[in-house]
Design an enzyme around this catalytic site. Structure first.
Site, PDB file in Angstrom:
ATOM      1  N   ASP B 154       0.806  -1.223   0.000  1.00 34.04           N
ATOM      2  CA  ASP B 154       0.000   0.000   0.000  1.00 34.04           C
ATOM      3  C   ASP B 154       0.838   1.272   0.000  1.00 34.04           C
ATOM      4  O   ASP B 154       1.843   1.391   0.686  1.00 34.04           O
ATOM      5  CB  ASP B 154      -0.932   0.046   1.202  1.00 34.04           C
ATOM      6  CG  ASP B 154      -1.796   1.288   1.155  1.00 34.04           C
ATOM      7  OD1 ASP B 154      -2.585   1.404   0.214  1.00 34.04           O
ATOM      8  OD2 ASP B 154      -1.633   2.160   2.030  1.00 34.04           O
ATOM      9  N   HIS B 181      -3.355  -1.847  -3.526  1.00 32.09           N
ATOM     10  CA  HIS B 181      -3.549  -0.403  -3.728  1.00 32.09           C
ATOM     11  C   HIS B 181      -3.597  -0.212  -5.235  1.00 32.09           C
ATOM     12  O   HIS B 181      -2.573  -0.232  -5.908  1.00 32.09           O
ATOM     13  CB  HIS B 181      -2.372   0.344  -3.083  1.00 32.09           C
ATOM     14  CG  HIS B 181      -2.316   1.804  -3.410  1.00 32.09           C
ATOM     15  ND1 HIS B 181      -2.479   2.781  -2.457  1.00 32.09           N
ATOM     16  CD2 HIS B 181      -2.112   2.456  -4.583  1.00 32.09           C
ATOM     17  CE1 HIS B 181      -2.380   3.972  -3.032  1.00 32.09           C
ATOM     18  NE2 HIS B 181      -2.150   3.806  -4.317  1.00 32.09           N
ATOM     19  N   HIS B 234      -9.216   0.775  -0.327  1.00 30.76           N
ATOM     20  CA  HIS B 234      -9.839   2.090  -0.594  1.00 30.76           C
ATOM     21  C   HIS B 234     -10.411   2.277  -1.997  1.00 30.76           C
ATOM     22  O   HIS B 234      -9.927   3.098  -2.774  1.00 30.76           O
ATOM     23  CB  HIS B 234      -8.873   3.223  -0.273  1.00 30.76           C
ATOM     24  CG  HIS B 234      -7.433   3.007  -0.677  1.00 30.76           C
ATOM     25  ND1 HIS B 234      -7.064   2.676  -1.952  1.00 30.76           N
ATOM     26  CD2 HIS B 234      -6.285   3.073   0.037  1.00 30.76           C
ATOM     27  CE1 HIS B 234      -5.745   2.558  -2.008  1.00 30.76           C
ATOM     28  NE2 HIS B 234      -5.252   2.785  -0.812  1.00 30.76           N
ATOM     29  N   ASP B 307      -7.716   4.063   6.313  1.00 31.37           N
ATOM     30  CA  ASP B 307      -6.522   4.604   5.634  1.00 31.37           C
ATOM     31  C   ASP B 307      -5.974   5.795   6.428  1.00 31.37           C
ATOM     32  O   ASP B 307      -5.516   6.794   5.848  1.00 31.37           O
ATOM     33  CB  ASP B 307      -6.798   4.987   4.178  1.00 31.37           C
ATOM     34  CG  ASP B 307      -5.515   5.191   3.369  1.00 31.37           C
ATOM     35  OD1 ASP B 307      -4.409   4.952   3.920  1.00 31.37           O
ATOM     36  OD2 ASP B 307      -5.615   5.594   2.196  1.00 31.37           O
ATOM     37  N   HIS B 311       0.302  12.942   8.948  1.00 30.76           N
ATOM     38  CA  HIS B 311       1.426  13.704   8.396  1.00 30.76           C
ATOM     39  C   HIS B 311       1.694  14.893   9.310  1.00 30.76           C
ATOM     40  O   HIS B 311       0.756  15.481   9.834  1.00 30.76           O
ATOM     41  CB  HIS B 311       1.107  14.220   6.991  1.00 30.76           C
ATOM     42  CG  HIS B 311       1.060  13.147   5.961  1.00 30.76           C
ATOM     43  ND1 HIS B 311       2.190  12.473   5.544  1.00 30.76           N
ATOM     44  CD2 HIS B 311       0.022  12.600   5.289  1.00 30.76           C
ATOM     45  CE1 HIS B 311       1.834  11.573   4.634  1.00 30.76           C
ATOM     46  NE2 HIS B 311       0.526  11.619   4.471  1.00 30.76           N
TER      47      HIS B 311
END
Ligand SMILES: [Zn+2]
Lengths: 338, 432
Positions: B154, B181, B234, B307, B311
């Site tokens: 992923d 992914h 996703h 997911d 950050h």
């Protein structure tokens, strides 16, 4: 007008006509022996260029200096800091230096929008080209050039004029700004390109699209040729330069099929032999050099209107009718009003 | 903190949204369910009509440790998970170093165990260094203490068809699953947002739906051909839904997940150029959002996976092109699902338990989670105050990062309690 100029899409027709008319006033000063106006004396304008563009930077610089502003050129290209850090940190530096306006050129679409809305700076932001998004002052100077050549009246738009934009629409910020502005001013815009160089979603734009240049030339009051980078062929956007030039380039033969008083435009720099032949580029119909001169007037008008100079733009009352009725561009505004 | 042999009596909880009942937890299991249960000495929790669900299971969490501890650690990530009602998370392999060896997956697994906020099931990389070239030691990761069952590159797509085929075949030996992914790399070079009318206007490089759909189409065919199961991470487009629906109608062993943000947000948000909306796969259109909701409701999409992609602030406090992709999601997932699926009448609470607990646990072959709320079952539970309404405030997050797209947005529901094997990890919305 708003405090910033980020996108041609943000301009109302009244805004756009006001800028064009103000630029006419500015152009009249350019013909005088003393070209300087005291309007922005004591104001600081920063040219913040993250991409090389000497032409655009010089144009903004000349405009600011003719308005007596202090100009700081800040070339951030090649900075060792990561891109994101450098935009924010640079913005904070400029804020500390008291920049009244920041003219920004950046390789990332949306960077001027971020600068204007992130709270990093308090001054006005002028978009001098962001990525493949917009280049609003280019569209304004193009519209100014067209209005002079095709309409010839102040206070007017471009109603009913047929404008054809040819070339790499997908990667062109000039095309995006022009489509918005020209349609706002009442023109009929047609985009011409190979399908590979048109964005998915172009059908929602206020214009028509054609894959066939020859089919629209005879119905065009102005044909704007966009620069096409030769490297695009390496990403298979078109097979060869030769094939591109043959299908989408403007040569003398094609120009001869355009209506009599129609014009050929180019935002420069030109790729002679690619999108335009030397014969066309050097013909009296081609307005490329005129566009450059008009660029200074337009950028003067934009900065004057955004910063609202302390002095009126005109030392004497307007000579033409119509001019008096438009909103006066902040003659008595001071910086404290912002 | 409650000891495992202590008892907890939850009074007046609506099991899976049903009528209020009492639930007694003891020795890490559900000991009794009924009305008017008396349990002298037990810690009493007044549920006041709150919804009791099995502890949530996330198939797709980026805990960032080892390597990016500035954005999240196993500790902060599992605390965020507990606050969001999760009792188990699958930690994605794109760490530094990559979780492509038994050593790295065991390290992550041990940290999770040590902190005890929720069970951490590491995901193993499919290929060495996520480079798509050479299979990682999938068997060794499975055989390790971490017991890896889900394998994924992923962040990157296993785009080489032969490598994907081999991985699908190889993991059959230990009932593993490859979680893809789906992103065709050539079609998404430099891509910034969904390709469509909005990207055309904004001048941001387009990320076409076909880049996702073509990989999904290939992989369901590959899975069918070699008789393996494949899981699609996703899912984000209406076309992907159609392909998965078709594959399931063939009886192929295909499962799929959707993120909370793809159930709510569209590419219209990108008009702000605010990088908090920058995510991979990108936010799509309203029509895609509606197709995803419908597919989650009818079971075409098996589960919700966050997911969760933390950050640091500076990676989002910049221009769009320079920003990192991803959003945090553990602490808002259940609220977004309540808002988009429950309050729209698409799912009831029993189905929420199915999509957020039972099915993800089944796909990951995770024992002890995703079980019914019933006598003798492990007491992995979450209590939700569904009547709550409040604005999302990242200042209150347990996650180390705050890159949420929901800041200031009003969302329904609040996790008041989470129990991991009978032990409370969250009480009255506060971490223990
Ligand atoms: Zn992913």
């Amino acid at each position: 007008m708003k405090r910033h100029l980020i996108s041609a899409a943000d301009l109302t027709r009244d805004d756009a006509v006001l800028i064009l008319d103000t630029a006419e006033e500015m152009a009249r000063f350019a013909d005088r022996p003393i070209k300087k106006l005291p309007t922005l004396r004591g104001r600081t304008i920063v040219n913040l260029f993250f991409e090389d563009s000497t032409r655009t930077r010089i144009s903004f610089e000349a405009a600011a200096k003719r308005l007596s502003a202090d100009v700081i050129n800040f070339s951030a290209k090649g900075s060792s800091v990561s891109k994101g850090e450098s935009l924010k940190d640079t913005a904070l530096t400029l804020e500390a230096m008291g920049a009244d306006a920041v003219v920004i050129r950046h390789g990332d679409s949306g960077a001027p929008h971020r600068l204007a809305t992130s709270g990093w700076i308090g001054g006005s932001v002028v978009n001098a080209g962001d990525g493949t998004h917009e280049h609003p002052t280019q569209a304004l100077l193009d519209a100014f050039t067209m209005r002079r050549r095709l309409v010839g009246a102040e206070g007017a738009g471009l109603d009913g004029r047929r404008i054809t934009i040819v070339g790499d629409i997908l990667h062109s910020r000039v095309a995006r700004s022009n489509v918005h502005l020209l349609s706002t001013l009442g023109a009929h815009v047609t985009l011409v390109a190979p399908p590979t160089l048109l964005p998915i979603g172009v059908e929602s734009w206020p214009c028509e699209v054609s894959y066939d240049l020859d089919a629209v030339l005879a119905k065009s009051d102005a044909v704007m040729m966009l620069r096409v980078q030769r490297e695009r062929m390496n990403a298979a956007f078109f097979p060869t330069e030769r094939e591109y030039a043959r299908r989408y380039g403007l040569d003398g033969e094609r120009m001869a099929r355009m209506p009599e008083r129609s014009i050929v435009m180019h935002p420069g720099p030109m790729n002679r032999g690619m999108e335009i032949t030397a014969e066309v580029a050097d013909s009296p119909r081609c307005t490329a050099v005129e566009q450059v001169a008009n660029g200074v007037s337009i950028r003067m008008a934009v900065m004057y209107l955004l910063l609202g100079g302390a002095e009126p733009a005109r030392p004497a009352p307007a000579p033409e009718g119509g001019a008096a009725s438009r909103p006066h561009a902040g003659g008595s505004r001071t910086k404290e009003d912002h | 903190m409650t000891e495992p042999d202590d008892k907890t009596l939850i009074r007046g909880a609506r099991l899976l949204g049903g009528e209020p009942q009492d639930v007694l937890l003891a020795d890490g299991t559900v000991q009794e369910i009924g009305r008017g249960i008396e349990a002298p000495g037990a810690e009493v929790v007044e549920a006041q009509g709150g919804i009791l669900l099995p502890g949530l299971v996330d198939l797709h969490t980026h805990l960032r440790e080892p390597g990016r501890e500035d954005s999240e650690t196993v500790l902060t990530g599992t605390r965020a998970a507990a606050k969001g009602g999760y009792t188990a998370v699958h930690a994605m392999a794109n760490t530094f170093p990559v979780a492509d060896t038994a050593g790295v997956v065991e390290q992550v697994w041990r940290l999770g165990k040590e902190y005890g906020y929720c069970d951490v099931r590491p995901v193993g990389a499919v290929t060495v260094g996520l480079e798509g070239k050479q299979l990682a030691e999938l068997g060794a990761m499975h055989d390790s203490a971490a017991g890896v069952r889900v394998f994924s590159d992923d962040g990157k797509c296993v785009d080489d068809a032969v490598i994907m085929r081999r991985a699908l075949e190889y993991v059959k030996a230990f009932d593993g699953v490859v979680a893809q992914h789906a992103q065709e790399p050539r079609l998404t070079e430099g891509a910034q947002m969904n390709e469509g009318t909005v990207s055309a206007e904004l001048g941001l490089a387009g990320w076409p739906a076909v880049a996702e759909e073509s990989i999904i189409a290939r992989d369901v065919l590959l899975a069918a051909h070699v008789g393996s199961r494949v899981h699609i991470c996703h899912l984000s487009t209406a076309g992907s839904v159609e392909i998965v629906r078709w594959a399931k109608s063939k009886g192929w062993n295909v499962t799929a997940e959707v993120t909370p943000h793809h159930l709510l947000l569209t590419d219209e948000m990108v008009r702000s150029y605010n990088p908090v909306y920058k995510v991979n796969p990108p936010l799509r259109t309203e029509a895609d959002v509606m197709a995803l909701r419908e597919a989650l409701a009818d079971g075409t999409i098996d589960c919700v996976a966050t997911d969760h992609a933390p950050h640091p602030h500076e990676d989002k406090d910049c221009e769009w092109g320079a920003a990192a992709m991803g959003m945090v999601g553990l602490e808002t997932a259940l609220s977004v699902v309540q808002h988009t699926m429950v309050e729209t009448g698409l799912l009831d609470w029993a189905q929420v338990a199915d999509r957020m607990s039972h099915r993800p646990a089944a796909i990951g072959r995770l024992e002890g989670h995703g079980r019914p709320v019933a006598h003798g079952e492990p007491a992995n539970l979450v209590l939700v105050d569904a009547a709550y309404r409040g604005q999302v405030d990242p200042a209150g997050f347990a996650s180390r990062s705050a890159n949420t797209p929901y800041e200031g947005r009003e969302l329904p529901g609040r996790v008041t309690h989470t129990w991991l094997r009978g032990r409370a990890t969250v009480v009255d919305g506060v971490l223990r």
